[in-house]
Write an enzyme that holds these catalytic residues in place. Structure first.
Site, PDB file in Angstrom:
ATOM      1  N   ALA A  66       8.908  -4.732  -0.790  1.00 58.73           N
ATOM      2  CA  ALA A  66       9.032  -3.287  -0.605  1.00 58.73           C
ATOM      3  C   ALA A  66       8.830  -2.862   0.845  1.00 58.73           C
ATOM      4  O   ALA A  66       9.032  -1.694   1.185  1.00 58.73           O
ATOM      5  CB  ALA A  66       8.023  -2.551  -1.498  1.00 58.73           C
ATOM      6  N   VAL A  95      12.387  15.297  -0.351  1.00 58.45           N
ATOM      7  CA  VAL A  95      12.363  16.670   0.141  1.00 58.45           C
ATOM      8  C   VAL A  95      11.232  17.480  -0.494  1.00 58.45           C
ATOM      9  O   VAL A  95      10.819  18.516   0.053  1.00 58.45           O
ATOM     10  CB  VAL A  95      13.730  17.355  -0.133  1.00 58.45           C
ATOM     11  CG1 VAL A  95      13.931  17.602  -1.628  1.00 58.45           C
ATOM     12  CG2 VAL A  95      13.868  18.648   0.656  1.00 58.45           C
ATOM     13  N   PHE A 134       5.420   3.019  -3.767  1.00 62.77           N
ATOM     14  CA  PHE A 134       5.877   2.130  -4.827  1.00 62.77           C
ATOM     15  C   PHE A 134       4.866   1.025  -5.110  1.00 62.77           C
ATOM     16  O   PHE A 134       4.545   0.745  -6.265  1.00 62.77           O
ATOM     17  CB  PHE A 134       7.223   1.498  -4.482  1.00 62.77           C
ATOM     18  CG  PHE A 134       7.622   0.449  -5.485  1.00 62.77           C
ATOM     19  CD1 PHE A 134       8.269   0.808  -6.653  1.00 62.77           C
ATOM     20  CD2 PHE A 134       7.296  -0.889  -5.291  1.00 62.77           C
ATOM     21  CE1 PHE A 134       8.588  -0.141  -7.614  1.00 62.77           C
ATOM     22  CE2 PHE A 134       7.622  -1.849  -6.233  1.00 62.77           C
ATOM     23  CZ  PHE A 134       8.271  -1.476  -7.395  1.00 62.77           C
ATOM     24  N   ASN A 154      15.591   8.178  -2.761  1.00 62.27           N
ATOM     25  CA  ASN A 154      14.219   8.630  -2.549  1.00 62.27           C
ATOM     26  C   ASN A 154      13.546   8.935  -3.881  1.00 62.27           C
ATOM     27  O   ASN A 154      14.100   9.651  -4.717  1.00 62.27           O
ATOM     28  CB  ASN A 154      14.187   9.892  -1.672  1.00 62.27           C
ATOM     29  CG  ASN A 154      14.459   9.575  -0.220  1.00 62.27           C
ATOM     30  OD1 ASN A 154      14.181   8.482   0.256  1.00 62.27           O
ATOM     31  ND2 ASN A 154      15.015  10.537   0.502  1.00 62.27           N
ATOM     32  N   LYS A 198      21.092   4.336   0.842  1.00 59.88           N
ATOM     33  CA  LYS A 198      21.584   4.382   2.219  1.00 59.88           C
ATOM     34  C   LYS A 198      22.237   3.075   2.648  1.00 59.88           C
ATOM     35  O   LYS A 198      22.919   3.018   3.676  1.00 59.88           O
ATOM     36  CB  LYS A 198      20.449   4.766   3.162  1.00 59.88           C
ATOM     37  CG  LYS A 198      19.937   6.187   2.937  1.00 59.88           C
ATOM     38  CD  LYS A 198      18.765   6.521   3.825  1.00 59.88           C
ATOM     39  CE  LYS A 198      18.308   7.964   3.594  1.00 59.88           C
ATOM     40  NZ  LYS A 198      17.812   8.189   2.216  1.00 59.88           N
ATOM     41  N   THR A 243       0.813  -1.218   0.000  1.00 59.73           N
ATOM     42  CA  THR A 243       0.000   0.000   0.000  1.00 59.73           C
ATOM     43  C   THR A 243       0.847   1.269   0.000  1.00 59.73           C
ATOM     44  O   THR A 243       0.303   2.371   0.031  1.00 59.73           O
ATOM     45  CB  THR A 243      -0.942   0.025   1.227  1.00 59.73           C
ATOM     46  OG1 THR A 243      -0.151  -0.117   2.413  1.00 59.73           O
ATOM     47  CG2 THR A 243      -1.958  -1.102   1.163  1.00 59.73           C
ATOM     48  N   GLY A 244       2.174   1.131  -0.018  1.00 56.05           N
ATOM     49  CA  GLY A 244       3.047   2.302  -0.060  1.00 56.05           C
ATOM     50  C   GLY A 244       3.076   2.939  -1.437  1.00 56.05           C
ATOM     51  O   GLY A 244       2.394   2.478  -2.373  1.00 56.05           O
ATOM     52  N   LYS A 251      -5.320   1.596   4.785  1.00 61.73           N
ATOM     53  CA  LYS A 251      -4.679   1.845   3.491  1.00 61.73           C
ATOM     54  C   LYS A 251      -5.106   0.795   2.469  1.00 61.73           C
ATOM     55  O   LYS A 251      -5.265   1.089   1.283  1.00 61.73           O
ATOM     56  CB  LYS A 251      -3.160   1.848   3.644  1.00 61.73           C
ATOM     57  CG  LYS A 251      -2.604   3.073   4.337  1.00 61.73           C
ATOM     58  CD  LYS A 251      -1.086   3.019   4.386  1.00 61.73           C
ATOM     59  CE  LYS A 251      -0.508   4.226   5.100  1.00 61.73           C
ATOM     60  NZ  LYS A 251       0.979   4.137   5.192  1.00 61.73           N
TER      61      LYS A 251
END
Length: 331
Positions: free
Chosen positions: A83, A177, A16, A169, A129, A13-14, A42
Protein backbone atom coordinates in the site's frame (compact mmCIF):
# COMPACT_ATOMS: atom_id res chain seq x y z
CA UNK A 1 -7.03 -18.43 5.08
CA UNK A 2 -5.30 -15.75 7.17
CA UNK A 3 -5.29 -17.78 10.37
CA UNK A 4 -1.75 -18.50 11.56
CA UNK A 5 -0.29 -16.58 8.63
CA UNK A 6 2.30 -13.82 8.71
CA UNK A 7 1.17 -10.73 6.80
CA UNK A 8 3.27 -7.67 5.96
CA UNK A 9 1.71 -4.34 4.96
CA UNK A 10 3.87 -1.68 3.32
CA UNK A 11 2.62 1.80 4.16
CA UNK A 12 0.83 0.05 6.99
CA UNK A 13 0.11 3.15 9.10
CA UNK A 14 -2.00 4.78 6.37
CA UNK A 15 -5.79 4.78 6.21
CA UNK A 16 -5.99 1.48 4.37
CA UNK A 17 -3.25 -0.25 6.35
CA UNK A 18 -4.87 0.64 9.65
CA UNK A 19 -8.33 -0.50 8.52
CA UNK A 20 -6.95 -3.74 7.04
CA UNK A 21 -5.01 -4.52 10.21
CA UNK A 22 -8.03 -3.93 12.45
CA UNK A 23 -10.23 -6.08 10.20
CA UNK A 24 -7.81 -9.00 10.11
CA UNK A 25 -7.20 -8.89 13.87
CA UNK A 26 -10.95 -8.86 14.49
CA UNK A 27 -11.99 -11.58 12.03
CA UNK A 28 -8.96 -13.88 11.91
CA UNK A 29 -6.17 -15.17 14.11
CA UNK A 30 -3.00 -14.26 12.21
CA UNK A 31 0.34 -15.46 13.45
CA UNK A 32 1.75 -11.98 12.97
CA UNK A 33 1.05 -8.70 11.16
CA UNK A 34 4.11 -6.64 10.27
CA UNK A 35 3.58 -2.91 9.76
CA UNK A 36 6.30 -1.64 7.43
CA UNK A 37 6.48 2.16 7.09
CA UNK A 38 8.71 5.21 7.48
CA UNK A 39 6.98 7.22 10.20
CA UNK A 40 7.87 6.07 13.71
CA UNK A 41 5.32 8.39 15.31
CA UNK A 42 2.44 6.95 13.30
CA UNK A 43 3.67 3.50 14.25
CA UNK A 44 3.64 4.53 17.91
CA UNK A 45 0.06 5.82 17.63
CA UNK A 46 -1.06 2.65 15.85
CA UNK A 47 0.61 0.45 18.47
CA UNK A 48 -1.17 2.37 21.23
CA UNK A 49 -4.53 2.11 19.47
CA UNK A 50 -4.15 -1.66 18.98
CA UNK A 51 -2.43 -2.38 22.28
CA UNK A 52 -4.72 -5.35 23.02
CA UNK A 53 -3.27 -7.11 19.95
CA UNK A 54 0.37 -6.33 20.73
CA UNK A 55 1.38 -10.01 20.68
CA UNK A 56 0.30 -10.24 17.03
CA UNK A 57 1.82 -6.96 15.82
CA UNK A 58 5.34 -6.05 14.77
CA UNK A 59 6.51 -2.64 13.58
CA UNK A 60 9.36 -2.25 11.07
CA UNK A 61 10.69 1.20 10.24
CA UNK A 62 11.72 1.04 6.61
CA UNK A 63 11.28 2.42 3.11
CA UNK A 64 10.26 0.40 0.06
CA UNK A 65 13.23 2.03 -1.67
CA UNK A 66 15.52 0.13 0.73
CA UNK A 67 16.01 -3.30 -0.84
CA UNK A 68 18.11 -4.70 2.01
CA UNK A 69 15.59 -3.67 4.66
CA UNK A 70 12.75 -5.28 2.66
CA UNK A 71 14.68 -8.56 2.47
CA UNK A 72 15.10 -8.49 6.24
CA UNK A 73 11.42 -7.70 6.81
CA UNK A 74 10.15 -10.36 4.37
CA UNK A 75 11.71 -13.27 6.20
CA UNK A 76 8.98 -15.78 7.11
CA UNK A 77 6.19 -13.66 5.53
CA UNK A 78 3.30 -15.47 3.82
CA UNK A 79 1.34 -12.53 2.34
CA UNK A 80 2.33 -8.98 1.40
CA UNK A 81 -0.10 -6.09 0.94
CA UNK A 82 1.68 -3.29 -0.89
CA UNK A 83 0.00 0.00 0.00
CA UNK A 84 3.03 2.31 0.21
CA UNK A 85 3.25 5.03 -2.45
CA UNK A 86 3.73 8.70 -3.08
CA UNK A 87 0.15 9.63 -3.98
CA UNK A 88 -0.27 13.40 -3.84
CA UNK A 89 -0.56 14.50 -7.47
CA UNK A 90 1.03 18.01 -7.24
CA UNK A 91 3.87 16.67 -5.04
CA UNK A 92 4.64 13.96 -7.59
CA UNK A 93 4.61 16.50 -10.42
CA UNK A 94 7.10 18.72 -8.58
CA UNK A 95 9.26 15.81 -7.36
CA UNK A 96 9.13 13.36 -10.26
CA UNK A 97 12.29 11.43 -9.44
CA UNK A 98 11.09 10.84 -5.89
CA UNK A 99 7.80 9.45 -7.23
CA UNK A 100 9.71 7.12 -9.56
CA UNK A 101 11.99 5.93 -6.75
CA UNK A 102 9.09 5.08 -4.45
CA UNK A 103 6.34 3.98 -6.83
CA UNK A 104 8.41 2.18 -9.48
CA UNK A 105 11.74 1.25 -7.92
CA UNK A 106 9.94 0.39 -4.70
CA UNK A 107 7.63 -1.95 -6.62
CA UNK A 108 10.65 -3.68 -8.15
CA UNK A 109 12.16 -4.14 -4.70
CA UNK A 110 8.91 -5.64 -3.39
CA UNK A 111 8.83 -8.11 -6.30
CA UNK A 112 12.46 -9.18 -5.89
CA UNK A 113 12.10 -9.64 -2.13
CA UNK A 114 8.89 -11.64 -2.54
CA UNK A 115 10.46 -13.91 -5.16
CA UNK A 116 13.59 -14.54 -3.12
CA UNK A 117 12.12 -14.78 0.40
CA UNK A 118 9.38 -17.38 -0.08
CA UNK A 119 6.33 -15.09 0.02
CA UNK A 120 3.16 -16.86 -1.20
CA UNK A 121 1.01 -13.94 -2.39
CA UNK A 122 1.44 -10.23 -3.03
CA UNK A 123 -1.54 -7.90 -3.51
CA UNK A 124 -0.60 -4.41 -4.70
CA UNK A 125 -3.02 -1.49 -4.33
CA UNK A 126 -3.56 0.48 -7.53
CA UNK A 127 -5.64 3.53 -8.43
CA UNK A 128 -7.99 4.78 -11.11
CA UNK A 129 -5.26 7.31 -11.97
CA UNK A 130 -3.19 4.45 -13.43
CA UNK A 131 -5.86 4.08 -16.14
CA UNK A 132 -5.06 6.29 -19.15
CA UNK A 133 -2.81 8.38 -16.88
CA UNK A 134 -2.56 12.13 -17.34
CA UNK A 135 -0.29 12.88 -14.37
CA UNK A 136 3.00 11.47 -13.10
CA UNK A 137 1.42 9.70 -10.13
CA UNK A 138 -0.87 7.80 -12.48
CA UNK A 139 2.04 7.09 -14.82
CA UNK A 140 4.19 5.60 -12.05
CA UNK A 141 1.31 3.47 -10.80
CA UNK A 142 0.65 2.18 -14.32
CA UNK A 143 4.28 1.04 -14.50
CA UNK A 144 3.99 -0.45 -11.01
CA UNK A 145 0.88 -2.41 -12.04
CA UNK A 146 2.63 -3.74 -15.13
CA UNK A 147 5.61 -4.83 -13.03
CA UNK A 148 3.48 -6.75 -10.55
CA UNK A 149 1.49 -8.50 -13.28
CA UNK A 150 4.62 -9.42 -15.25
CA UNK A 151 6.27 -10.70 -12.06
CA UNK A 152 4.09 -13.81 -12.37
CA UNK A 153 6.11 -14.77 -15.45
CA UNK A 154 9.32 -14.73 -13.40
CA UNK A 155 8.15 -16.89 -10.50
CA UNK A 156 9.13 -20.12 -12.28
CA UNK A 157 8.62 -23.03 -9.93
CA UNK A 158 8.30 -20.74 -6.92
CA UNK A 159 4.85 -20.74 -5.36
CA UNK A 160 4.25 -16.98 -5.38
CA UNK A 161 1.41 -15.05 -7.01
CA UNK A 162 1.12 -11.33 -7.69
CA UNK A 163 -2.19 -9.52 -8.25
CA UNK A 164 -3.62 -5.99 -8.29
CA UNK A 165 -6.57 -4.33 -6.55
CA UNK A 166 -7.78 -1.09 -8.14
CA UNK A 167 -10.05 1.62 -6.75
CA UNK A 168 -10.23 5.39 -6.53
CA UNK A 169 -10.08 7.67 -3.50
CA UNK A 170 -11.62 5.99 -0.48
CA UNK A 171 -14.53 7.99 0.97
CA UNK A 172 -13.28 10.08 3.88
CA UNK A 173 -9.59 9.32 3.38
CA UNK A 174 -7.01 12.08 3.28
CA UNK A 175 -7.02 12.15 -0.52
CA UNK A 176 -10.78 12.43 -0.92
CA UNK A 177 -12.86 15.58 -1.29
CA UNK A 178 -14.90 14.92 1.88
CA UNK A 179 -12.35 16.17 4.47
CA UNK A 180 -11.61 19.13 2.18
CA UNK A 181 -15.27 20.14 2.16
CA UNK A 182 -15.54 19.49 5.91
CA UNK A 183 -12.68 21.87 6.63
CA UNK A 184 -14.31 24.65 4.60
CA UNK A 185 -17.71 24.07 6.21
CA UNK A 186 -16.12 23.98 9.67
CA UNK A 187 -14.53 27.37 9.04
CA UNK A 188 -18.00 28.85 8.49
CA UNK A 189 -17.63 29.43 4.77
CA UNK A 190 -20.82 29.55 2.68
CA UNK A 191 -19.33 28.69 -0.72
CA UNK A 192 -17.82 25.33 -1.64
CA UNK A 193 -15.28 25.34 -4.50
CA UNK A 194 -16.20 22.73 -7.11
CA UNK A 195 -13.70 22.10 -9.87
CA UNK A 196 -16.33 21.19 -12.47
CA UNK A 197 -20.09 20.78 -12.05
CA UNK A 198 -20.02 17.71 -14.33
CA UNK A 199 -17.50 15.83 -12.20
CA UNK A 200 -18.36 12.33 -10.93
CA UNK A 201 -16.58 9.85 -8.67
CA UNK A 202 -16.98 6.29 -7.43
CA UNK A 203 -17.89 5.73 -3.78
CA UNK A 204 -15.93 3.04 -1.95
CA UNK A 205 -15.59 2.74 1.80
CA UNK A 206 -12.48 1.58 3.61
CA UNK A 207 -14.23 -1.65 4.57
CA UNK A 208 -15.13 -2.35 0.95
CA UNK A 209 -11.52 -1.73 -0.03
CA UNK A 210 -10.37 -4.16 2.66
CA UNK A 211 -12.88 -6.79 1.51
CA UNK A 212 -11.59 -6.55 -2.07
CA UNK A 213 -8.03 -7.20 -0.91
CA UNK A 214 -9.22 -10.18 1.14
CA UNK A 215 -10.94 -11.54 -1.99
CA UNK A 216 -7.74 -11.12 -3.99
CA UNK A 217 -5.78 -12.98 -1.32
CA UNK A 218 -8.31 -15.80 -1.34
CA UNK A 219 -8.84 -16.18 -5.09
CA UNK A 220 -5.92 -14.77 -7.09
CA UNK A 221 -3.99 -17.23 -9.25
CA UNK A 222 -1.61 -14.54 -10.43
CA UNK A 223 -1.90 -11.56 -12.78
CA UNK A 224 -5.47 -10.45 -12.07
CA UNK A 225 -6.67 -6.88 -11.51
CA UNK A 226 -9.66 -6.87 -9.12
CA UNK A 227 -12.15 -3.96 -9.30
CA UNK A 228 -15.21 -3.55 -7.06
CA UNK A 229 -18.67 -2.85 -8.49
CA UNK A 230 -19.56 0.31 -6.58
CA UNK A 231 -21.93 3.27 -7.00
CA UNK A 232 -21.13 6.67 -8.48
CA UNK A 233 -22.03 10.12 -7.23
CA UNK A 234 -21.95 13.66 -8.56
CA UNK A 235 -19.67 16.11 -6.79
CA UNK A 236 -22.50 18.65 -6.78
CA UNK A 237 -24.74 16.13 -4.98
CA UNK A 238 -22.02 15.46 -2.40
CA UNK A 239 -21.72 19.21 -1.74
CA UNK A 240 -25.49 19.47 -1.26
CA UNK A 241 -25.52 16.44 1.03
CA UNK A 242 -22.74 17.86 3.21
CA UNK A 243 -23.88 21.49 3.31
CA UNK A 244 -27.30 22.29 1.85
CA UNK A 245 -26.93 25.83 3.20
CA UNK A 246 -23.82 26.43 1.07
CA UNK A 247 -23.67 27.34 -2.57
CA UNK A 248 -21.19 25.93 -5.04
CA UNK A 249 -18.67 27.85 -7.10
CA UNK A 250 -17.06 26.30 -10.17
CA UNK A 251 -13.32 26.99 -9.98
CA UNK A 252 -11.99 24.97 -12.92
CA UNK A 253 -10.48 21.53 -13.16
CA UNK A 254 -7.01 21.14 -11.68
CA UNK A 255 -3.94 19.97 -13.58
CA UNK A 256 -3.81 16.18 -13.71
CA UNK A 257 -7.47 15.80 -12.71
CA UNK A 258 -10.17 13.96 -14.68
CA UNK A 259 -13.90 14.60 -14.95
CA UNK A 260 -14.70 10.94 -14.33
CA UNK A 261 -12.92 7.98 -12.78
CA UNK A 262 -12.32 5.08 -15.15
CA UNK A 263 -11.56 1.61 -13.79
CA UNK A 264 -11.92 -0.52 -16.93
CA UNK A 265 -11.07 0.88 -20.37
CA UNK A 266 -12.60 -0.21 -23.65
CA UNK A 267 -9.23 -1.70 -24.56
CA UNK A 268 -9.28 -3.81 -21.37
CA UNK A 269 -12.73 -5.19 -22.17
CA UNK A 270 -11.25 -8.01 -24.25
CA UNK A 271 -9.95 -9.67 -21.08
CA UNK A 272 -12.44 -8.40 -18.48
CA UNK A 273 -14.95 -10.66 -16.71
CA UNK A 274 -17.89 -9.54 -14.59
CA UNK A 275 -18.69 -11.29 -11.31
CA UNK A 276 -21.48 -10.69 -8.81
CA UNK A 277 -19.74 -7.90 -6.90
CA UNK A 278 -16.59 -7.17 -8.89
CA UNK A 279 -14.77 -7.20 -12.22
CA UNK A 280 -11.48 -8.91 -12.97
CA UNK A 281 -9.14 -7.84 -15.76
CA UNK A 282 -7.01 -10.83 -16.72
CA UNK A 283 -3.54 -10.55 -18.28
CA UNK A 284 -3.17 -10.58 -22.03
CA UNK A 285 0.26 -12.17 -22.35
CA UNK A 286 1.48 -15.33 -24.03
CA UNK A 287 2.73 -16.72 -20.70
CA UNK A 288 -0.74 -16.51 -19.14
CA UNK A 289 -3.19 -19.40 -19.56
CA UNK A 290 -6.95 -18.87 -19.83
CA UNK A 291 -7.45 -21.93 -17.66
CA UNK A 292 -6.66 -19.58 -14.77
CA UNK A 293 -9.90 -17.62 -15.29
CA UNK A 294 -11.90 -17.88 -12.08
CA UNK A 295 -15.31 -19.57 -12.33
CA UNK A 296 -18.59 -17.69 -11.95
CA UNK A 297 -17.76 -14.78 -14.24
CA UNK A 298 -19.09 -13.60 -17.57
CA UNK A 299 -16.99 -11.86 -20.18
CA UNK A 300 -18.06 -8.26 -20.72
CA UNK A 301 -19.02 -7.06 -24.16
CA UNK A 302 -16.29 -5.71 -26.42
CA UNK A 303 -16.01 -1.96 -25.97
CA UNK A 304 -17.28 -2.10 -22.37
CA UNK A 305 -16.02 0.70 -20.14
CA UNK A 306 -16.44 1.03 -16.37
CA UNK A 307 -16.57 4.75 -15.67
CA UNK A 308 -18.05 6.79 -12.84
CA UNK A 309 -19.75 8.93 -15.49
CA UNK A 310 -21.65 6.08 -17.17
CA UNK A 311 -22.16 3.79 -14.18
CA UNK A 312 -25.51 2.03 -13.73
CA UNK A 313 -25.71 2.67 -9.96
CA UNK A 314 -25.88 6.17 -8.49
CA UNK A 315 -26.08 7.62 -4.99
CA UNK A 316 -28.80 10.19 -4.36
CA UNK A 317 -28.32 13.20 -2.11
CA UNK A 318 -30.34 11.44 0.59
CA UNK A 319 -28.25 8.27 0.36
CA UNK A 320 -25.05 10.30 0.49
CA UNK A 321 -26.26 11.93 3.70
CA UNK A 322 -26.88 8.49 5.21
CA UNK A 323 -23.41 7.26 4.25
CA UNK A 324 -21.76 10.40 5.60
CA UNK A 325 -23.65 10.03 8.87
CA UNK A 326 -22.57 6.39 9.16
CA UNK A 327 -18.94 7.40 8.57
CA UNK A 328 -19.10 9.86 11.46
CA UNK A 329 -20.65 7.29 13.79
CA UNK A 330 -17.97 4.70 12.98
CA UNK A 331 -15.13 7.03 14.00
Amino acid sequence: MLNQKTILITGGTGSFGTAFTEYVLTHYKPKKIIIYSRDEYKQFLMAEKLREYKDSLRFFIGDVRDRDRLYRAFGGVDYVIHAAALKQVPACEYNPIEAVRTNINGAMNIIDAALDCGVKKVVALSTDKAVNPINLYGGTKLVSDKLFIAANAYSGEKDVRFSIVRYGNVAGSRGSVIPFFKKIIGAGEKVLPITDYRMTRFWISLEEGVQLVIKALEEAKGGETFISKIPSFKITDLAEAMAPECSGKEVGIREGEKLHEIMVTREDSAMTYEYEKHFIIYPHYNWWEESRILPGGKKVEDGFEYSSGTNQEWLSVERLRELLKNMEQEK
